[in-house]
Design a protein around this motif. Structure first.
Motif, mmCIF file in Angstrom:
data_model
loop_
_atom_site.group_PDB
_atom_site.id
_atom_site.type_symbol
_atom_site.label_atom_id
_atom_site.label_comp_id
_atom_site.label_asym_id
_atom_site.label_seq_id
_atom_site.Cartn_x
_atom_site.Cartn_y
_atom_site.Cartn_z
ATOM 1 N N TYR A 55 0.846 -1.189 0.000
ATOM 2 C CA TYR A 55 0.000 0.000 0.000
ATOM 3 C C TYR A 55 0.886 1.244 0.000
ATOM 4 O O TYR A 55 1.969 1.249 0.604
ATOM 5 C CB TYR A 55 -0.893 0.025 1.246
ATOM 6 C CG TYR A 55 -2.037 -0.968 1.220
ATOM 7 C CD1 TYR A 55 -3.033 -0.882 0.255
ATOM 8 C CD2 TYR A 55 -2.142 -1.969 2.181
ATOM 9 C CE1 TYR A 55 -4.099 -1.770 0.234
ATOM 10 C CE2 TYR A 55 -3.210 -2.859 2.175
ATOM 11 C CZ TYR A 55 -4.179 -2.758 1.201
ATOM 12 O OH TYR A 55 -5.235 -3.639 1.181
ATOM 13 N N ASP B 210 -0.230 4.343 0.996
ATOM 14 C CA ASP B 210 -0.658 5.321 1.993
ATOM 15 C C ASP B 210 -1.113 4.578 3.243
ATOM 16 O O ASP B 210 -1.893 3.626 3.157
ATOM 17 C CB ASP B 210 -1.816 6.159 1.433
ATOM 18 C CG ASP B 210 -2.032 7.444 2.221
ATOM 19 O OD1 ASP B 210 -1.067 7.941 2.809
ATOM 20 O OD2 ASP B 210 -3.175 7.940 2.250
ATOM 21 N N ILE C 220 -12.573 8.986 6.161
ATOM 22 C CA ILE C 220 -11.978 8.765 4.841
ATOM 23 C C ILE C 220 -12.467 9.893 3.940
ATOM 24 O O ILE C 220 -13.673 10.005 3.687
ATOM 25 C CB ILE C 220 -12.387 7.393 4.254
ATOM 26 C CG1 ILE C 220 -11.977 6.247 5.188
ATOM 27 C CG2 ILE C 220 -11.778 7.209 2.863
ATOM 28 C CD1 ILE C 220 -10.487 6.083 5.347
ATOM 29 N N ALA D 279 -12.207 5.418 -2.182
ATOM 30 C CA ALA D 279 -11.018 4.547 -2.167
ATOM 31 C C ALA D 279 -11.334 3.247 -2.894
ATOM 32 O O ALA D 279 -12.418 2.687 -2.713
ATOM 33 C CB ALA D 279 -10.592 4.258 -0.734
ATOM 34 N N GLU E 58 -9.785 0.478 -2.402
ATOM 35 C CA GLU E 58 -9.515 -0.640 -1.496
ATOM 36 C C GLU E 58 -8.983 -0.089 -0.174
ATOM 37 O O GLU E 58 -8.320 0.948 -0.143
ATOM 38 C CB GLU E 58 -8.470 -1.564 -2.133
ATOM 39 C CG GLU E 58 -8.018 -2.725 -1.277
ATOM 40 C CD GLU E 58 -6.841 -3.485 -1.904
ATOM 41 O OE1 GLU E 58 -6.100 -4.129 -1.146
ATOM 42 O OE2 GLU E 58 -6.670 -3.407 -3.142
ATOM 43 N N LEU E 59 -9.274 -0.778 0.921
ATOM 44 C CA LEU E 59 -8.704 -0.426 2.220
ATOM 45 C C LEU E 59 -8.152 -1.690 2.875
ATOM 46 O O LEU E 59 -8.728 -2.778 2.740
ATOM 47 C CB LEU E 59 -9.754 0.191 3.153
ATOM 48 C CG LEU E 59 -10.233 1.609 2.838
ATOM 49 C CD1 LEU E 59 -11.325 2.013 3.825
ATOM 50 C CD2 LEU E 59 -9.085 2.616 2.881
ATOM 51 N N SER F 180 -13.596 -2.145 -2.779
ATOM 52 C CA SER F 180 -14.862 -1.440 -2.989
ATOM 53 C C SER F 180 -15.668 -2.070 -4.120
ATOM 54 O O SER F 180 -15.108 -2.506 -5.132
ATOM 55 C CB SER F 180 -14.583 0.026 -3.328
ATOM 56 O OG SER F 180 -15.788 0.728 -3.562
ATOM 57 N N ALA G 291 -4.177 2.229 2.138
ATOM 58 C CA ALA G 291 -4.851 2.296 0.842
ATOM 59 C C ALA G 291 -3.816 2.257 -0.279
ATOM 60 O O ALA G 291 -2.659 2.628 -0.071
ATOM 61 C CB ALA G 291 -5.688 3.565 0.745
ATOM 62 N N LEU H 273 -4.482 9.245 0.124
ATOM 63 C CA LEU H 273 -5.747 9.782 0.619
ATOM 64 C C LEU H 273 -5.440 10.876 1.651
ATOM 65 O O LEU H 273 -5.510 10.631 2.867
ATOM 66 C CB LEU H 273 -6.589 8.676 1.272
ATOM 67 C CG LEU H 273 -7.141 7.576 0.361
ATOM 68 C CD1 LEU H 273 -7.806 6.484 1.185
ATOM 69 C CD2 LEU H 273 -8.128 8.157 -0.649
#
Length: 227
Positions: free
Chosen positions: A45, A47, A76, A80, A82-83, A171, A207, A211
């Protein structure tokens, strides 16, 4: 050297190795995979926000599913794809850069207590930070998007068991109920086994894209101060 002394030294050495393993985190990769030579790795990731806390009996936010749940609220600021969420207990001597440190953690940083982590990623129906208040949050509809108990990707705890947690959620843009929109989320955490939640912990939200403006806090009051 007496046999008893040899055994004692061996046990201390093993304990040190287990403790070291419990304090070392690998890079946090997402669902996207990349092949490098003979190995396939999860692309790290780009971030990540880290939060250091301390949980103790009597400070739980809610009892549900016959478990005492604690929450960390997360704002958030943008959509996004994906997390990723992961939690480790205890923090021990792990060196975490730029982490948010709660007062409870600062007061108990030397504690060796830890718990069998169990985490959830939950999204509220609050999509504007101007709508965030204690009342709004208590009346909000919360949807559990994903959950995890034990992860083989996480470091072992001092006991030698892999009872730390990690989840990834992608997501679903076509489904409003499962999309990762801008809004208020929370990490729910408890222990899988029946009992008290007590000890230091590290919680991280990550993420695959930058972000700017992600905020994490243990309370709504603290969250609002950071927004």
């Amino acid at each position: 050297m007496k046999i008893k002394n040899v055994i004692a030294i061996a046990l201390l050495t093993i304990g040190s190795i287990v403790n070291a393993n419990a304090q070392k985190l690998s890079k946090f990769g997402g669902l996207t995979e990349k092949k490098i030579g003979p190995k396939t790795i999860k692309v790290p990731y780009t971030d990540m926000v880290s939060y250091l806390g301390y949980a103790s009996p009597g400070n739980e936010d809610e009892t549900r599913e016959n478990k005492k749940f604690y929450y960390i609220y997360v704002w958030i600021p943008a959509v996004a794809p994906e997390l990723g969420i992961r939690m480790m207990s205890p923090v021990g001597k792990a060196k975490i850069k730029n982490a948010i440190k709660s007062k409870a953690y600062t007061d108990n940083a030397s504690s060796s207590e830890y718990f069998d982590t169990y985490i959830t990623l939950e999204r509220s129906d609050i999509f504007s930070k101007d709508k965030i208040s204690e009342t709004a949050v208590s009346n909000a509809k919360w949807t559990v998007l994903e959950r995890n108990d034990d992860s083989s990707e996480m470091p072992k705890q001092p006991s030698g068991s892999r009872y730390n947690s990690l989840l990834r959620y992608k997501s679903e843009a076509s489904n409003p109920q499962k999309a990762l929109t801008a809004g208020l989320y929370r990490i729910g955490f408890t222990t899988y086994k029946t009992g008290e939640v007590k000890g230091t912990f590290l919680a991280q939200v990550a993420a695959p894209i930058k972000l700017p403006g992600v905020v994490m806090a243990k309370t709504i009051e603290a969250l609002k101060k950071e927004l």
